[in-house]
Scaffold this motif. Structure first.
Motif, short mmCIF file in Angstrom:
data_model
loop_
_atom_site.label_atom_id
_atom_site.label_comp_id
_atom_site.label_asym_id
_atom_site.label_seq_id
_atom_site.Cartn_x
_atom_site.Cartn_y
_atom_site.Cartn_z
N LEU A 74 13.24 6.81 3.57
CA LEU A 74 12.75 7.26 4.87
C LEU A 74 12.14 6.13 5.70
O LEU A 74 12.26 6.14 6.92
CB LEU A 74 11.71 8.36 4.68
CG LEU A 74 12.25 9.75 4.33
CD1 LEU A 74 11.12 10.77 4.29
CD2 LEU A 74 13.31 10.22 5.34
N ILE A 75 11.51 5.20 5.09
CA ILE A 75 10.81 4.17 5.87
C ILE A 75 11.57 2.85 5.88
O ILE A 75 11.73 2.23 6.94
CB ILE A 75 9.37 3.97 5.33
CG1 ILE A 75 8.63 5.31 5.36
CG2 ILE A 75 8.63 2.93 6.15
CD1 ILE A 75 7.27 5.28 4.72
N LYS B 91 8.13 7.79 -8.89
CA LYS B 91 9.55 7.78 -8.54
C LYS B 91 9.78 8.39 -7.16
O LYS B 91 10.53 7.86 -6.34
CB LYS B 91 10.37 8.55 -9.58
CG LYS B 91 10.54 7.82 -10.88
CD LYS B 91 11.66 6.81 -10.76
CE LYS B 91 11.86 6.13 -12.11
NZ LYS B 91 12.81 5.03 -12.06
N ARG C 69 10.82 14.60 -1.08
CA ARG C 69 10.57 15.02 0.32
C ARG C 69 9.94 16.39 0.35
O ARG C 69 9.00 16.64 1.10
CB ARG C 69 11.91 15.03 1.06
CG ARG C 69 11.76 15.25 2.53
CD ARG C 69 13.06 15.73 3.14
NE ARG C 69 13.40 17.06 2.62
CZ ARG C 69 14.49 17.73 2.95
NH1 ARG C 69 15.38 17.18 3.79
NH2 ARG C 69 14.75 18.93 2.46
N VAL D 132 -2.83 7.37 10.12
CA VAL D 132 -1.97 6.63 9.18
C VAL D 132 -2.58 6.59 7.79
O VAL D 132 -1.88 6.70 6.79
CB VAL D 132 -1.72 5.21 9.70
CG1 VAL D 132 -0.82 4.45 8.75
CG2 VAL D 132 -1.08 5.24 11.06
N ARG D 133 -3.85 6.42 7.74
CA ARG D 133 -4.52 6.35 6.43
C ARG D 133 -4.34 7.66 5.66
O ARG D 133 -4.09 7.66 4.46
CB ARG D 133 -6.03 6.10 6.64
CG ARG D 133 -6.32 4.73 7.14
CD ARG D 133 -6.56 3.80 5.97
NE ARG D 133 -6.91 2.47 6.42
CZ ARG D 133 -7.09 1.45 5.61
NH1 ARG D 133 -6.93 1.62 4.31
NH2 ARG D 133 -7.42 0.29 6.07
N LEU E 287 -2.00 9.83 6.09
CA LEU E 287 -0.60 9.94 5.71
C LEU E 287 -0.29 9.07 4.49
O LEU E 287 0.44 9.47 3.57
CB LEU E 287 0.27 9.53 6.91
CG LEU E 287 1.77 9.75 6.79
CD1 LEU E 287 2.10 11.20 6.50
CD2 LEU E 287 2.45 9.33 8.09
N LEU E 288 -0.88 7.90 4.51
CA LEU E 288 -0.69 6.98 3.38
C LEU E 288 -1.26 7.59 2.10
O LEU E 288 -0.65 7.50 1.03
CB LEU E 288 -1.40 5.67 3.71
CG LEU E 288 -0.99 4.44 2.90
CD1 LEU E 288 0.48 4.14 3.07
CD2 LEU E 288 -1.81 3.24 3.37
N ILE F 286 1.22 10.07 0.79
CA ILE F 286 2.37 9.42 0.12
C ILE F 286 1.95 8.86 -1.23
O ILE F 286 2.67 8.96 -2.22
CB ILE F 286 2.96 8.32 1.03
CG1 ILE F 286 3.57 8.96 2.26
CG2 ILE F 286 4.00 7.49 0.30
CD1 ILE F 286 4.05 7.96 3.30
N ARG G 132 0.83 -1.21 0.00
CA ARG G 132 0.00 0.00 0.00
C ARG G 132 0.87 1.27 0.00
O ARG G 132 0.50 2.29 -0.58
CB ARG G 132 -0.93 0.01 1.23
CG ARG G 132 -2.07 -0.92 1.13
CD ARG G 132 -3.15 -0.43 0.15
NE ARG G 132 -3.89 0.71 0.68
CZ ARG G 132 -3.90 1.93 0.15
NH1 ARG G 132 -3.18 2.20 -0.94
NH2 ARG G 132 -4.59 2.92 0.69
N ARG G 133 1.99 1.19 0.67
CA ARG G 133 2.89 2.35 0.70
C ARG G 133 3.50 2.63 -0.67
O ARG G 133 3.65 3.76 -1.08
CB ARG G 133 4.04 2.09 1.70
CG ARG G 133 3.68 2.35 3.13
CD ARG G 133 4.93 2.51 3.95
NE ARG G 133 5.59 1.24 4.25
CZ ARG G 133 6.81 0.95 3.91
NH1 ARG G 133 7.53 1.79 3.17
NH2 ARG G 133 7.34 -0.20 4.25
N ILE H 46 2.96 15.10 11.21
CA ILE H 46 2.92 13.68 10.79
C ILE H 46 2.51 12.81 11.95
O ILE H 46 1.71 11.87 11.83
CB ILE H 46 4.30 13.27 10.24
CG1 ILE H 46 4.58 13.97 8.91
CG2 ILE H 46 4.37 11.75 10.03
CD1 ILE H 46 5.98 13.76 8.40
N MET I 201 6.36 17.49 1.87
CA MET I 201 6.17 18.53 2.88
C MET I 201 5.15 19.56 2.45
O MET I 201 4.34 20.03 3.26
CB MET I 201 7.52 19.21 3.15
CG MET I 201 8.45 18.32 3.97
SD MET I 201 9.97 19.13 4.28
CE MET I 201 10.49 18.31 5.75
#
Lengths: 458, 194
Positions: B148-149, B139, B176, B126-127, B129-130, B133, B43-44, B121, B180
């Motif tokens: 980062l993860i 890319k 990044r 989490v959802r 944030l996901l 992302i 998912r990420r 953050i 942000m």
């Protein structure tokens, strides 16, 4: 020293890792079923298969050579065998040199061919295989042993009417001399046909053992019994120097012996040049370009193959061990491009790639069945063609391959029991094998020369 | 991560060895062991849930087909994770290679202090944030995830993505910054909602 960028990155990494390190979600419930349909099927019995094949090959080879090799095989052409037995202690009449009259025993085969079924002594009952062995010991199916058979036939010709196979060209040798050369004669009647046997005195020791005679039913049927009975007996001098075992030294000729009914042992070695049909699947993740393969003939692509097995009736069962190397290179295209001028003043873009060298070795153990056909009339050589199928397992990648093979060539007699064969050989795998570290599929094929030895008892 | 192990497979080694023999029951246990965690990873790296499903299935097919290459069964956890990540990278190499990476937000200057981003953050669902992302170009999303993860260095990322270290580093920086900016917008919206 850490910059503010580094500090920001670390802070972001900490918080994101904290958030996502244990992050879990449930997949699509149907995912496992879909995965199962795409996973390669299990092959749990492959190792047992090889072991079983090896045991089967060994056991069948031993059993066939034991029961079919020595005693089990019957002659392919119908040849009648009559055992002509004279006891070592046959009573002799010194006055007229005739053997004491013995009851003639007519066996089943002799009843059908009464003239051949004469025996000066009730023949000992022997198993068929033993009779056959006697025949083989006395008569060698070979032209080079003709001299020896002539001498034997001369003795057996003492029974009139007993037609000797391959002997029609020779006059019957009948010892009618009395005195030092002729010890006696015997007369026996069977089915009204008189048959006289004259056995020289000095031959008692020579006739102490059974002498078997090949009879040819075709010759018998061509000559009516009445004619045979009416034929005058012509006495011929026994050459005294041939009375005992004074046959010329027998030297086996280099005659090719195919003898398909017997078990033959095979050993082959091949030097093969390997090629491949390479398939790049359309679903590959990367672009591949600039493939570079070895030249048509190079030592890098040369492999070998050793085979051993058994053959009967042209059907061969063999174990194979082969090894070959697959070398080539290609590029994984990246995102860098070069603009180059061409000869026409135009520019074209060339995509760059990272070159990958492939050097994969196959070491395969396999089992195969081959049908071999031989033809030709030369006594020392035969042409052959062999078509086969083989299943092989690669030890390095644990993948399996199927092969179909074709061999052509010629067999030459090395000795009476050994033939040497040589000729071109090719094999092709209709099964695609997957690359180890790439998404490609290969269909190898190999072309080369094969040489082998074939051992069979004459 | 809670790992479910049947009584038959009392260690990871025995489970992997059974999978190497293509035991269907072991494959089920193996799948159950990793499915939730690996779905999270997919998912990420994926743009949508459907793409994450595709990547997840591709990855497990690849895992089961090449599990014989795993010489050290104890290292299965890391191997499975790396295989899933590489499958995700390949997926986007295959499907979206020509994607335009220059987003209008790239060039936007950001004014918020770094501590504020971290706090933002931390407070985010989490959802959400996901989702942020996932909105990044492929890319950038990949590089952010890797560096980062998942903790890959720029050199490793360059090798994985067939690019130089410098390119990997610059793509990370751009990604990044874009993240942000998205956070900043999200934060502003978030604050406005309250």
């Amino acid at each position: 020293m850490k910059t503010s960028e580094d500090k920001l990155n670390e802070a972001l990494r900490d918080v994101l890792k904290r958030k996502f390190d244990d992050y879990e979600e449930q997949p699509n419930p149907a995912a496992l079923d879909r995965i199962r349909t795409r996973v390669k099927p299990a092959r749990p019995g492959r190792y047992w298969w090889f072991t079983g094949a090896l045991v089967l090959l060994s056991v069948s080879g031993v059993l066939l050579s034991r029961y079919a090799g020595d005693y089990g095989t019957q002659p392919a052409t119908p040849v009648k065998t009559v055992t002509h037995t004279i006891a070592e202690s046959s009573p002799m009449r010194p006055d007229n040199g005739k053997l004491a009259e013995q009851p003639a025993k007519v066996s089943g085969a002799a009843a059908e061919y009464p003239a051949e079924a004469l025996s000066l002594k009730p023949a000992e009952k022997k198993p068929d295989w033993k009779r056959k062995k006697v025949v083989e010991n006395v008569f060698v199916n070979d032209l080079a042993s003709k001299a020896a058979t002539k001498v034997q036939r001369g003795h057996s010709g003492t029974v009139t009417g007993a037609t000797v196979n391959r002997n029609s060209g020779l006059p019957p040798v009948i010892a009618n001399r009395s005195g030092e050369a002729q010890g006696g004669s015997g007369t026996a009647k069977a089915n009204g046909v008189a048959a006289s046997g004259h056995v020289s005195e000095g031959m008692e020791t020579a006739f102490a053992e059974e002498i078997a005679v090949h009879t040819d039913s075709a010759v018998n049927s061509a000559l009516p019994l009445e004619e045979l009975a009416a034929m005058p007996l012509k006495g011929t001098q026994i050459p005294l120097h041939l009375r005992s075992v004074v046959t010329p030294a027998y030297k086996p000729a280099k005659v090719i012996v195919t003898n398909p009914a017997r078990i033959a042992w095979l050993f082959n070695a091949s030097a093969l040049h390997s090629y491949q049909i390479l398939t790049v699947p359309s679903s590959a993740a990367n672009d591949f370009q600039n493939f570079s393969f070895p030249s048509l003939f190079t030592a890098r692509s040369l492999g070998y193959k050793f085979s051993g097995g058994v053959e009967r009736n042209g059907l061969q069962l063999q174990l194979h061990f082969s090894s070959f190397r697959q070398t080539y290179s290609y590029e994984v295209a990246n995102n860098n491009y070069l603009v180059k001028p061409d000869g026409n003043g135009q520019y074209h873009t060339v995509r760059q790639g990272d070159r990958i060298e492939e050097n994969r070795k196959f070491s395969m153990l396999g089992i195969g069945v081959t049908r071999q056909i031989r033809w030709g009339h030369s006594p020392v050589s035969r042409f052959y063609a062999a078509f086969g199928a083989e299943y092989s397992h690669d030890f390095n990648s644990s993948q399996s391959l199927g092969w179909v093979s074709l061999g052509l060539g010629k067999q030459f007699a090395v000795s009476r029991s050994t033939a040497f064969s040589i000729g071109p050989y090719a094999e092709f795998s209709p099964v695609k094998v997957k690359g180890v570290a790439n998404p490609f599929y290969y269909q190898p094929y190999r072309v080369g020369i094969s040489a082998g030895l074939r051992f069979v008892r004459p | 991560m809670k790992f479910f192990l049947s009584k038959k497979y009392d260690s990871l080694t025995s489970l992997v060895k059974a999978c190497q023999k293509q035991d269907p029951r072991a494959q089920t246990v193996f799948y159950e062991r990793y499915k939730a965690r690996m779905t999270g990873i997919c998912r990420r790296y994926a743009r949508t849930v459907a793409e994450a499903d595709d990547i997840f299935q591709d990855a497990f097919v690849r895992i089961f087909n090449s599990i014989n290459d795993l010489k050290e069964p104890e290292a299965a956890d890391g191997w499975v994770k790396v295989t899933v990540i590489r499958t995700a990278i390949n997926y986007y190499n295959r499907t979206t290679r020509q994607q335009e990476l220059h987003s209008p937000l790239d060039s936007v200057e950001w004014q918020v202090e770094s501590d504020d981003y971290v706090r933002m953050i931390d407070q985010m669902n989490v959802r959400d944030l996901l989702d942020l992302i996932n909105e990044l170009p492929d890319k950038y999303r990949t590089v952010i995830n890797l560096h980062l993860i998942d903790g890959y260095t720029h050199t490793e990322i360059g090798e994985m993505l067939s690019m130089s270290d410098a390119t990997a580093r610059s793509q990370f920086m751009r990604g990044r910054n874009l993240l942000m900016k998205k956070l900043e917008l999200k934060g502003i919206v978030h604050h406005e909602n309250f």
